[in-house]
Write an enzyme that holds these catalytic residues in place. Structure first.
Site, PDB file in Angstrom:
ATOM      1  NE  ARG A 161      -4.151  -1.711   0.324  1.00 38.81           N
ATOM      2  CZ  ARG A 161      -4.192  -2.965   0.058  1.00 38.81           C
ATOM      3  NH1 ARG A 161      -3.208  -3.649  -0.354  1.00 38.81           N
ATOM      4  NH2 ARG A 161      -5.334  -3.660   0.438  1.00 38.81           N
ATOM      5  CB  SER A 236      -8.275  -1.484   4.536  1.00 32.34           C
ATOM      6  OG  SER A 236      -8.610  -2.906   4.043  1.00 32.34           O
ATOM      7  CD  GLU A 332      -5.534   1.208   2.424  1.00 34.32           C
ATOM      8  OE1 GLU A 332      -5.228   1.648   1.225  1.00 34.32           O
ATOM      9  OE2 GLU A 332      -6.467   0.486   2.741  1.00 34.32           O
TER      10      GLU A 332
HETATM   11  N1  EPU Z   1     -10.199 -10.535  10.766  1.00 37.28           N
HETATM   12  C1  EPU Z   1     -10.820 -10.537  11.762  1.00 37.28           C
HETATM   13  N2  EPU Z   1     -11.932  -9.433  12.332  1.00 37.28           N
HETATM   14  C2  EPU Z   1     -12.275  -8.935  11.081  1.00 37.28           C
HETATM   15  C3  EPU Z   1     -11.552  -8.907   9.933  1.00 37.28           C
HETATM   16  C4  EPU Z   1     -10.666  -9.628   9.657  1.00 37.28           C
HETATM   17  O1  EPU Z   1     -10.402 -11.433  12.782  1.00 37.28           O
HETATM   18  O2  EPU Z   1     -13.187  -8.075  11.400  1.00 37.28           O
HETATM   19  C5  EPU Z   1      -9.143 -11.506  10.552  1.00 37.28           C
HETATM   20  C6  EPU Z   1      -9.779 -12.718   9.592  1.00 37.28           C
HETATM   21  O3  EPU Z   1     -10.167 -13.538  10.276  1.00 37.28           O
HETATM   22  C7  EPU Z   1      -8.588 -13.162   8.698  1.00 37.28           C
HETATM   23  C8  EPU Z   1      -7.630 -11.972   8.507  1.00 37.28           C
HETATM   24  O4  EPU Z   1      -7.988 -10.949   9.532  1.00 37.28           O
HETATM   25  O5  EPU Z   1      -7.830 -13.894   9.297  1.00 37.28           O
HETATM   26  C9  EPU Z   1      -7.560 -11.320   7.257  1.00 37.28           C
HETATM   27  O6  EPU Z   1      -8.693 -10.685   6.841  1.00 37.28           O
HETATM   28  P1  EPU Z   1      -8.959 -10.464   5.264  1.00 37.28           P
HETATM   29  O7  EPU Z   1      -8.980 -11.659   4.662  1.00 37.28           O
HETATM   30  O8  EPU Z   1     -10.559  -9.824   5.282  1.00 37.28           O
HETATM   31  O9  EPU Z   1      -7.996  -9.388   4.985  1.00 37.28           O
HETATM   32  P2  EPU Z   1      -7.551  -7.953   5.613  1.00 37.28           P
HETATM   33  O10 EPU Z   1      -6.125  -8.490   6.152  1.00 37.28           O
HETATM   34  O11 EPU Z   1      -8.280  -7.699   6.705  1.00 37.28           O
HETATM   35  C10 EPU Z   1      -6.600  -7.107   3.262  1.00 37.28           C
HETATM   36  C11 EPU Z   1      -6.687  -5.711   2.446  1.00 37.28           C
HETATM   37  C12 EPU Z   1      -7.994  -5.589   1.806  1.00 37.28           C
HETATM   38  C13 EPU Z   1      -8.117  -6.963   0.828  1.00 37.28           C
HETATM   39  C14 EPU Z   1      -8.070  -8.158   1.607  1.00 37.28           C
HETATM   40  C15 EPU Z   1      -7.853  -9.179   0.943  1.00 37.28           C
HETATM   41  C16 EPU Z   1      -5.452  -4.379   3.831  1.00 37.28           C
HETATM   42  C17 EPU Z   1      -5.231  -3.017   4.746  1.00 37.28           C
HETATM   43  N3  EPU Z   1      -6.428  -4.660   3.473  1.00 37.28           N
HETATM   44  O12 EPU Z   1      -7.509  -7.067   4.324  1.00 37.28           O
HETATM   45  O13 EPU Z   1      -7.847  -4.641   0.887  1.00 37.28           O
HETATM   46  O14 EPU Z   1      -9.206  -6.884   0.375  1.00 37.28           O
HETATM   47  O15 EPU Z   1      -6.848  -8.195   2.467  1.00 37.28           O
HETATM   48  O16 EPU Z   1      -6.688  -9.545   0.055  1.00 37.28           O
HETATM   49  O17 EPU Z   1      -4.180  -4.866   3.429  1.00 37.28           O
HETATM   50  C18 EPU Z   1      -8.681  -2.178   1.063  1.00 37.28           C
HETATM   51  O18 EPU Z   1      -7.457  -1.908   0.890  1.00 37.28           O
HETATM   52  O19 EPU Z   1      -9.561  -1.283   1.016  1.00 37.28           O
HETATM   53  C19 EPU Z   1      -9.054  -3.584   1.286  1.00 37.28           C
HETATM   54  C20 EPU Z   1     -10.295  -3.954   1.303  1.00 37.28           C
END
Ligand code: EPU
Length: 337
Positions: A161, A236, A332
């Site tokens: 990012r 995010s 972010e």
């Molecule tokens: N999780 C929780 N609680 C929550 C949300 C997530 O415990 O409320 C845990 C989930 O269990 C999971 C982990 O966090 O194990 C990862 O969650 P998720 O797959 O939703 O991905 P993320 O790391 O929260 C990132 C990006 C997203 C992107 C997803 C999928 C960033 C800041 N965000 O989210 O990007 O869609 O991975 O690749 O890196 C964005 O930038 O606007 C965005 C949505």
């Protein structure tokens, strides 16, 4: 045409209602250069899809709303195609156009809000793919000298990012077009992300196409992330923090269920969504500002929240997470103060 004193509510996906003193829509590079030349001494504010910003005050600077459209094939051979796409094209529509034409590489980046021109600034990424994986170059105009410059992949210094546009040359350039290289056959699909695999398995898709992967991503995003047309948000709100291996060891001893991704350099990325959920914020609402019920990483505006209300909530979350886990979570989203 110059417009004065308009609301920016329709121009930012958070749906924050602030006033724009001066607003000009730009529909070509020539027009951009003309406007920049004629308004040399006025402070400028570049606005694209408005999908990665939180506006907390009225904007007095001259807003240049980048609405330059166009897609063209620059070159192609059997295996690949290079497409030049203008900054004002909607990102998701561009992804769909690629899928329609069977150009592979962007399917995992389906349904990301915003425009093409802002994609390089934060090196957009999702489900194991980042813009940098297909990026060739972008074209940009220097706000002061009006000179055009092409930034190659290495010039952009892409990171998680992150790019040069957030640091060394922040606010100096307007990106007008992006060039990407996509596959035309033998697409190398990235389906390793758990939720994509699950979608493909449960729909009994054994030999997925780029359209299947796109459909999977669309379904996953729709199930977790709020649609900005219905509830204001900027995706995010925070970045996933990266901590040292020893800090992670301590954290996982105390919280054995903490999810994590190991990085090449030995450091560990921890999902901020998990930290925020564990801090008790998931689904919480304070006035019209809130934390999304399905993904704690996303802050939302239920209707009439001000930017400062959302910011206050963000700061409260940062403080609570820091107290509980001793981890600082960085925003972010670009906060306009
Ligand atoms: N999780 C929780 N609680 C929550 C949300 C997530 O415990 O409320 C845990 C989930 O269990 C999971 C982990 O966090 O194990 C990862 O969650 P998720 O797959 O939703 O991905 P993320 O790391 O929260 C990132 C990006 C997203 C992107 C997803 C999928 C960033 C800041 N965000 O989210 O990007 O869609 O991975 O690749 O890196 C964005 O930038 O606007 C965005 C949505």
């Amino acid at each position: 045409m110059l417009r004065e004193n308009i609301s920016l509510k329709p121009f930012n996906t958070f749906g924050i209602d602030v006033n724009a003193k001066y607003f000009i829509e730009i529909s070509s590079e020539e027009e951009l250069i003309k406007v920049l030349a004629s308004k040399k001494n006025q402070e400028k504010f570049i606005l694209g899809g408005g999908s990665n910003m939180l506006l907390t005050k009225d904007i007095d600077a001259l807003i240049l709303y980048l609405n330059i459209k166009g897609k063209e094939i620059v070159s192609q051979d059997e295996a690949s195609v290079t497409v030049r796409v203008a900054a004002g094209e909607n990102w998701h529509n561009f992804v769909l156009w690629c899928i329609e034409n069977d150009y592979g590489g962007l399917e995992n980046l389906s349904l990301i809000p915003g425009n093409v021109g802002t994609a390089p600034i934060q090196n957009i990424g999702a489900y194991g793919v980042e813009l940098k994986d297909v990026f060739i170059s972008c074209e940009a105009i220097h706000l002061k000298t009006l000179k055009k410059r092409t930034f190659t992949l290495s010039d952009c210094k892409f990171g998680y990012r992150d790019s040069i546009f957030k640091h060394e040359i922040k606010g100096e350039f307007v990106i007008t077009a992006v060039n990407v290289k996509l596959s035309r056959n033998n697409h190398s699909l990235n389906t390793s992300y758990g939720a994509i695999e699950e979608f493909l398995n449960s729909n009994e898709i054994n030999t997925p196409t780029i359209r299947d992967v796109s459909n999977a991503v669309i379904a996953i995003r729709k199930s977790k992330l709020p649609d900005p047309d219905e509830i204001g948000n900027s995706g995010s709100f925070f970045k996933n923090p990266i901590i040292s291996a020893s800090d992670f060891k301590k954290l996982s001893l105390k919280y054995p269920s903490v999810p994590s991704y190991k990085l090449e350099d030995g450091k560990v990325k921890v999902p901020a969504g998990w930290l925020i959920e564990q801090s008790g914020f998931k689904g919480k609402r304070y006035g019209d500002a809130g934390v999304h019920k399905n993904q704690a990483l996303v802050l939302v505006n239920y209707g009439n929240a001000s930017g400062s209300e959302v910011l206050k909530l963000a700061e409260k979350i940062q403080k609570t997470v820091a107290e509980k886990f001793n981890i600082h979570i960085e925003t972010e989203v670009n906060i306009i103060k």
